[in-house]
Design a protein around this motif. Structure first.
Motif, short mmCIF file in Angstrom:
data_model
loop_
_atom_site.label_atom_id
_atom_site.label_comp_id
_atom_site.label_asym_id
_atom_site.label_seq_id
_atom_site.Cartn_x
_atom_site.Cartn_y
_atom_site.Cartn_z
N TRP A 162 6.71 29.91 -7.24
CA TRP A 162 8.04 29.66 -7.80
C TRP A 162 9.10 30.14 -6.81
CZ3 TRP A 162 10.95 27.00 -10.80
CH2 TRP A 162 12.19 27.46 -11.23
N SER A 165 15.83 30.38 -8.20
CA SER A 165 17.11 29.70 -8.05
C SER A 165 18.15 30.40 -8.90
CB SER A 165 17.00 28.23 -8.47
OG SER A 165 16.56 28.13 -9.82
N ASP A 169 16.76 28.02 -14.04
CA ASP A 169 16.64 26.75 -14.75
C ASP A 169 15.31 26.76 -15.52
OD1 ASP A 169 16.09 24.06 -15.48
OD2 ASP A 169 17.47 23.34 -13.92
N ASP A 171 14.00 24.61 -17.62
CA ASP A 171 13.28 23.34 -17.59
C ASP A 171 12.55 23.17 -16.26
OD1 ASP A 171 14.12 22.70 -20.13
OD2 ASP A 171 15.86 21.54 -19.44
N GLN A 172 13.21 23.54 -15.19
CA GLN A 172 12.58 23.43 -13.87
C GLN A 172 11.39 24.38 -13.77
OE1 GLN A 172 15.24 24.32 -10.64
NE2 GLN A 172 13.82 23.62 -9.06
N HIS A 175 8.47 22.95 -15.71
CA HIS A 175 7.86 21.85 -14.95
C HIS A 175 6.98 22.41 -13.82
CE1 HIS A 175 7.45 17.89 -13.12
NE2 HIS A 175 7.77 18.44 -11.97
N TRP A 176 7.48 23.43 -13.14
CA TRP A 176 6.70 24.05 -12.05
C TRP A 176 5.42 24.67 -12.61
CZ3 TRP A 176 5.45 29.25 -11.83
CH2 TRP A 176 4.77 29.66 -10.67
#
Length: 324
Positions: A162, A165, A169, A171-172, A175-176
């Motif tokens: 990871w 950021s 985020d 959602d990001q 997804h990861w």
């Protein structure tokens, strides 16, 4: 300050360097069906880290940001001769490994070995989501190795950790995380466990292995010990494990020290307490006012104090269950 008292750290082990340390250049096979072959990406020269130098994986910015921390605070003994702190921690060797066979079934890892005060005991260190090349995680692995252990730090994310950021985020992140199938991660951890068992216990270097995990790796530590039917591990230390399944506690046979803060939403104290009650020999050290990551990513002078205390508690736990 913790909400539950912990005994002070035990005295460091006075252990002579074993006569035969694991050689990462040649796999062992045929150990009761548990052999694990591996290959090196190349045959690099042994990497040697000096405490006075930055770690080689760090960027210039990381080297400037990394605050110097004491690597040892207790005296060691090598072959019956007392060695002071700085000398005992002067060198740690490092080797890059690839464990397993084939691109789909192999995992990269880094092995830290104490040079002067090696006690022969293997430790599997499971990282947080930032992966095995993260500077804070490698600093911690270095410190553990400096206390005499052989620390295997695997790449749980196959080169895709990871990347933090700002702002975060969710959602990001989801997804990861979905890209790292639990079965694949568990398989990689099991392969590293077999490698440690082959290199250290089956080879007669030591009778015991330990496992340490942070955050994501702490959650995987609970799962690993719950499925450890062969009792490969004799002790574990879980730092603020995330996504821990408290229902697995009854299946955990190895004694685990659970370290967390009472202000950590990713590691609820209720979950830790439930695991402490259900896992055999478990103990919880809950630090008042601390959030996530304080033990290996302290952000203040106050967190530094608790981080050092947590490290000493871990060191005492490993000593008592692996070396005493």
């Amino acid at each position: 300050m913790r909400s539950s008292p912990m005994a002070p750290a035990a005295a460091a082990v006075a252990a002579a360097c074993p006569s035969s340390l694991p050689r990462t250049s040649s796999p062992r096979r045929g150990h009761q069906g548990r052999a694990c072959s591996f290959r090196r990406a190349a045959r690099p020269a042994m990497l040697v880290y000096s405490v006075s130098q930055p770690l080689p994986h760090e960027s210039g910015r990381q080297q400037q940001a990394r605050r110097p921390r004491p690597l040892c605070s207790q005296q060691a003994e090598v072959a019956g001769t007392a060695v002071d702190d700085d000398e005992a921690c002067e060198l740690v060797s490092g080797s890059d490994l690839v464990i397993g066979e084939g691109d789909d079934d192999s995992v990269r890892a880094h092995l830290f070995k104490a040079v002067k005060n090696n006690n022969g005991t293997g430790i599997l260190l499971l990282s947080d989501v930032f992966g095995f090349e993260d500077s804070a995680t490698r600093d911690f692995a270095y410190r553990v190795a400096c206390n005499g252990y052989n620390v295997l730090l695997p790449d749980l994310f196959r080169g895709n950790p990871w990347k933090q950021s700002a702002p975060f985020d969710a959602d990001q992140f989801s997804h990861w995380l979905a890209g790292h199938a639990p079965a694949r991660v568990s398989g990689d951890i099991d392969a590293c466990t077999r490698w440690l068992a082959d290199e250290f216990t089956a080879a007669g270097v030591t009778r015991k292995l330990g496992v340490v995990g942070f955050c994501y790796g702490g959650g995987r530590l609970v799962e690993l010990l719950a499925r450890d039917a062969e009792r490969c591990f004799s002790a574990g230390v879980c730092f603020y494990g995330s996504r821990m399944d408290a229902s697995l506690g009854a299946a955990v046979a190895a004694p685990v020290l659970f370290v967390c803060g009472d202000g950590d939403p990713l590691c609820p104290v209720e979950t830790v307490r439930e695991l402490e009650r259900s896992a055999k020999g478990a103990r919880a050290a809950v630090y008042a006012g601390r959030g996530h990551g304080f033990a290996h990513r302290p952000q203040s002078v106050e967190e530094d104090v608790d981080a050092e205390d947590a490290f000493n508690a871990m060191r005492a736990w490993l000593h008592d269950h692996l070396l005493a």
